[in-house]
Motif scaffolding. Sequence first.
Motif, mmCIF file in Angstrom:
data_model
loop_
_atom_site.group_PDB
_atom_site.id
_atom_site.type_symbol
_atom_site.label_atom_id
_atom_site.label_comp_id
_atom_site.label_asym_id
_atom_site.label_seq_id
_atom_site.Cartn_x
_atom_site.Cartn_y
_atom_site.Cartn_z
ATOM 1 N N ASN A 1 -8.340 8.620 1.943
ATOM 2 C CA ASN A 1 -7.221 9.534 2.459
ATOM 3 C C ASN A 1 -6.788 9.218 3.853
ATOM 4 O OD1 ASN A 1 -7.194 11.002 0.149
ATOM 5 N ND2 ASN A 1 -9.186 11.933 0.437
ATOM 6 N N ALA A 2 -6.530 8.205 4.398
ATOM 7 C CA ALA A 2 -6.184 7.593 5.895
ATOM 8 C C ALA A 2 -5.107 8.446 5.884
ATOM 9 C CB ALA A 2 -6.329 6.478 5.804
ATOM 10 N N THR A 3 -4.899 9.299 7.049
ATOM 11 C CA THR A 3 -3.960 10.299 7.284
ATOM 12 C C THR A 3 -2.744 9.339 7.873
ATOM 13 O OG1 THR A 3 -4.820 11.056 9.153
ATOM 14 C CG2 THR A 3 -4.892 12.312 7.113
ATOM 15 N N TYR A 4 -3.065 8.380 8.515
ATOM 16 C CA TYR A 4 -2.095 7.618 9.275
ATOM 17 C C TYR A 4 -1.177 6.742 8.271
ATOM 18 C CZ TYR A 4 -4.766 3.293 8.723
ATOM 19 O OH TYR A 4 -5.429 2.184 8.403
ATOM 20 N N LEU A 5 -1.804 6.760 7.083
ATOM 21 C CA LEU A 5 -0.937 6.076 5.886
ATOM 22 C C LEU A 5 -0.371 6.739 4.826
ATOM 23 C CD1 LEU A 5 -3.003 2.553 5.063
ATOM 24 C CD2 LEU A 5 -0.767 2.728 6.244
ATOM 25 N N ASP B 1 2.659 6.044 -3.069
ATOM 26 C CA ASP B 1 1.723 5.453 -2.148
ATOM 27 C C ASP B 1 0.441 5.043 -2.976
ATOM 28 O OD1 ASP B 1 3.630 5.691 -0.272
ATOM 29 O OD2 ASP B 1 2.620 7.187 0.809
ATOM 30 N N ILE B 2 0.405 3.754 -3.383
ATOM 31 C CA ILE B 2 -0.849 3.375 -4.225
ATOM 32 C C ILE B 2 -1.758 2.852 -3.499
ATOM 33 C CG2 ILE B 2 0.633 3.047 -6.310
ATOM 34 C CD1 ILE B 2 0.938 0.073 -5.622
ATOM 35 N N GLY B 3 -2.082 2.667 -2.311
ATOM 36 C CA GLY B 3 -2.810 1.927 -1.667
ATOM 37 C C GLY B 3 -4.295 2.437 -1.828
ATOM 38 N N ASP B 4 -4.377 3.573 -1.941
ATOM 39 C CA ASP B 4 -5.702 4.310 -1.867
ATOM 40 C C ASP B 4 -6.587 4.169 -3.280
ATOM 41 O OD1 ASP B 4 -7.094 5.341 0.212
ATOM 42 O OD2 ASP B 4 -6.543 7.407 0.102
ATOM 43 N N LYS B 5 -5.809 3.335 -4.306
ATOM 44 C CA LYS B 5 -6.481 2.923 -5.467
ATOM 45 C C LYS B 5 -7.367 1.721 -5.241
ATOM 46 C CE LYS B 5 -2.947 4.449 -8.547
ATOM 47 N NZ LYS B 5 -2.046 3.918 -9.918
ATOM 48 N N SER B 6 -7.240 1.104 -4.114
ATOM 49 C CA SER B 6 -7.791 -0.264 -3.802
ATOM 50 C C SER B 6 -8.833 -0.035 -2.876
ATOM 51 C CB SER B 6 -6.862 -1.134 -3.168
ATOM 52 O OG SER B 6 -7.492 -2.386 -2.643
ATOM 53 N N VAL B 7 -10.034 -0.941 -2.696
ATOM 54 C CA VAL B 7 -10.955 -0.821 -1.787
ATOM 55 C C VAL B 7 -10.356 -1.560 -0.474
ATOM 56 C CG1 VAL B 7 -13.156 -0.419 -3.022
ATOM 57 C CG2 VAL B 7 -12.295 -2.743 -2.342
ATOM 58 N N GLN B 8 -9.187 -2.184 -0.658
ATOM 59 C CA GLN B 8 -8.652 -3.079 0.552
ATOM 60 C C GLN B 8 -7.696 -1.911 1.301
ATOM 61 O OE1 GLN B 8 -7.509 -5.959 -2.800
ATOM 62 N NE2 GLN B 8 -7.220 -6.994 -0.717
ATOM 63 N N CYS B 9 -7.297 -2.389 2.434
ATOM 64 C CA CYS B 9 -6.065 -1.858 2.925
ATOM 65 C C CYS B 9 -4.913 -2.842 2.854
ATOM 66 C CB CYS B 9 -6.302 -1.455 4.603
ATOM 67 S SG CYS B 9 -4.982 -0.800 5.406
ATOM 68 N N SER B 10 -5.207 -3.804 3.564
ATOM 69 C CA SER B 10 -3.934 -4.779 3.404
ATOM 70 C C SER B 10 -4.357 -5.611 1.939
ATOM 71 C CB SER B 10 -4.430 -6.003 4.274
ATOM 72 O OG SER B 10 -4.214 -5.675 5.525
ATOM 73 N N ARG B 11 -3.194 -5.543 1.208
ATOM 74 C CA ARG B 11 -3.322 -6.240 -0.394
ATOM 75 C C ARG B 11 -1.798 -6.920 -0.218
ATOM 76 N NH1 ARG B 11 -2.302 -4.304 -5.796
ATOM 77 N NH2 ARG B 11 -1.301 -2.272 -4.955
ATOM 78 N N PHE C 1 0.870 -1.229 0.213
ATOM 79 C CA PHE C 1 0.145 -0.048 0.154
ATOM 80 C C PHE C 1 0.822 1.336 -0.117
ATOM 81 C CE2 PHE C 1 -1.306 -0.664 4.819
ATOM 82 C CZ PHE C 1 0.122 -0.760 5.065
ATOM 83 N N THR C 2 1.971 1.094 0.602
ATOM 84 C CA THR C 2 2.925 2.554 0.524
ATOM 85 C C THR C 2 4.271 2.077 -0.030
ATOM 86 O OG1 THR C 2 3.782 2.240 2.750
ATOM 87 C CG2 THR C 2 1.604 3.501 2.451
ATOM 88 N N TYR C 3 5.049 3.155 -0.613
ATOM 89 C CA TYR C 3 6.628 2.866 -1.002
ATOM 90 C C TYR C 3 7.165 2.647 0.102
ATOM 91 C CZ TYR C 3 10.624 3.709 -3.471
ATOM 92 O OH TYR C 3 11.797 3.603 -3.853
ATOM 93 N N GLU C 4 6.990 3.179 1.431
ATOM 94 C CA GLU C 4 7.829 3.135 2.589
ATOM 95 C C GLU C 4 7.978 1.543 2.961
ATOM 96 O OE1 GLU C 4 6.421 4.629 6.355
ATOM 97 O OE2 GLU C 4 5.337 5.870 4.947
ATOM 98 N N VAL C 5 7.187 0.865 2.812
ATOM 99 C CA VAL C 5 7.001 -0.652 3.079
ATOM 100 C C VAL C 5 7.104 -1.463 2.293
ATOM 101 C CG1 VAL C 5 5.587 0.016 5.307
ATOM 102 C CG2 VAL C 5 4.332 -0.871 3.194
ATOM 103 N N LYS D 1 5.477 13.280 3.169
ATOM 104 C CA LYS D 1 6.514 12.515 3.206
ATOM 105 C C LYS D 1 7.762 13.198 2.302
ATOM 106 C CE LYS D 1 3.695 8.401 3.868
ATOM 107 N NZ LYS D 1 3.247 6.955 3.474
ATOM 108 N N PHE D 2 9.020 12.173 2.803
ATOM 109 C CA PHE D 2 10.244 12.635 2.081
ATOM 110 C C PHE D 2 10.334 12.227 0.807
ATOM 111 C CE2 PHE D 2 11.150 8.518 4.330
ATOM 112 C CZ PHE D 2 11.931 8.284 3.157
ATOM 113 N N TYR D 3 9.318 11.295 0.120
ATOM 114 C CA TYR D 3 9.416 10.811 -1.445
ATOM 115 C C TYR D 3 8.061 11.224 -1.742
ATOM 116 C CZ TYR D 3 6.638 7.030 0.938
ATOM 117 O OH TYR D 3 5.735 6.297 1.476
ATOM 118 N N ASP D 4 8.097 10.791 -3.319
ATOM 119 C CA ASP D 4 6.991 11.072 -4.061
ATOM 120 C C ASP D 4 5.745 10.357 -3.653
ATOM 121 O OD1 ASP D 4 4.984 11.542 -6.082
ATOM 122 O OD2 ASP D 4 6.377 10.831 -7.625
ATOM 123 N N VAL D 5 4.743 11.075 -3.136
ATOM 124 C CA VAL D 5 3.619 10.368 -2.576
ATOM 125 C C VAL D 5 2.759 9.848 -3.389
ATOM 126 C CG1 VAL D 5 3.662 11.837 -0.530
ATOM 127 C CG2 VAL D 5 2.262 12.543 -2.271
#
Length: 499
Positions: free
Chosen positions: A338-342, A354-364, A122-126, A347-351
Amino acid sequence: FLSIMEQASLRDLNEPLIDHAEGQFFLNEAFKIIMEEVLSNGTDIKQKVCEWKEPEELALLLDLGVRETGEPRDKLLQRVRDVAKYSIKTSHPHFFNQQYGGVDYHSLAGRFLTEALNTNLFTYEVAPVFVLMENEVLRGLRQLVGWTEGDGIFCPGGSTSNMYAMNLARYQRFPQVKSQGVWALPRLSIFTSPESHYSVKKSAAFLGIGLDNVIFVKVDDRGRMIPEDLDEKIELSKSQDAVPFLVSCTSGTTVQGGFDPLEHIADICDKHKLWMHVDACWGGSVLFSKKHRHLMKGVDRANSVAWNPHKMLVAGLQCSALLLKDTTNLLKQCHSANATYLFQQDKFYDVNLDIGDKSVQCSRKVDCLKLWLMWKAVGSTGLEERVDKAFIHARYLVEQMKKREGFQLLSMPDFVNVCFWFVPPSLRGKEGTEDYQEKLAKVAPVIKERMMKQGTMMVGYQPLGNKVNFFRVTVFSPLLSQKDMDFFLDEIERLGKDL
């Protein structure tokens, strides 16, 4: 908290609960069992496809209950062996039951690595590796469709891809649905073939559109949508105060393997300004083949395409891509919360990574690695060879059926689905009798029961419209040879000759 801390010994606090050495030893031994039972015995034509047990007996054999205390290593390893032994061997060359099967070892290595890394995409950082990898794999698939730009996402199965496409089509037409809900919309209508995947109906029900608003378009004898009837039904729907918004075409229908005429359907969608979705979950892999990609001529005019590489390409479950022509970030606009905790915007990189908000899932889960590694290993040329070989096997099977008494084809296949009745000797020459169809309908279920209980192979059957039960065999596994085609026909004859 302090009371708990006082009761805990110093040893409890300073040592982890998991013994790494013991855990790694167990994992190594479990892998040996997997290699032996699943990947050696499970792909050996001398071994059974399944060890059939009735549910009550199987439950006792597996001892499925969980308990307060754990079990010793040897008993756990036996559990692993039992699970492998009594599971269906879907990699076996004689597993013809579904539109997945066989095994690609490069893809399997990717699946093992995916599980070991346990990454949430869901995010580039993880998930830095897999954010970039998914984007690149989706780009490669879109190029095969014929798009130089676009978007997409890997979904948990083709049904979800089809549902996403429906949701996106509705959101593009009526963006207020996201905030106001379905009460703010007119009555909508969807058009599809009666031989399309049942997920079209499920999606309409789930999204609040309603089953009554899924309108079925007539098909020809090979299960392909008739464009003239589509146009008429769209006009009729408009005259009944409904708002048509989506046509869901199919490239490779589940049963007959039919390919809807996309070019003609695209003309109608342009005329009525409708979203054109192509469910190519089964047939999309023909795009790798120069000989057979003509079956999907016009796919580049679609708005969205669903494609399951875990089917014909044998990428392994699950590997399902939704591809979009859209370049306006519609996927994120439609699904974002737009969950602000994720998804922090400072952020210090190109946000945008962070592709997670394209999905209806959180865990993917990561589903791109298995396809990427396989594609890297054999290249587009190797995948093309697999598609072409599958067509060769299907043609061989059809030609052999024509030479044998008792095999009756529904029609000449366009794809690698071969649909047929087996007519046992007792019914041959009695086609005109009153109870012929009733008796023929019982043949496939009995043969299926026999093959399952003997464990020799697996193949599916079904009725279709006014056609009674018939077999559908799909041949695409890279493990198949012509000897397996001959075995299949011989086994059907052996199991059904006395009926």
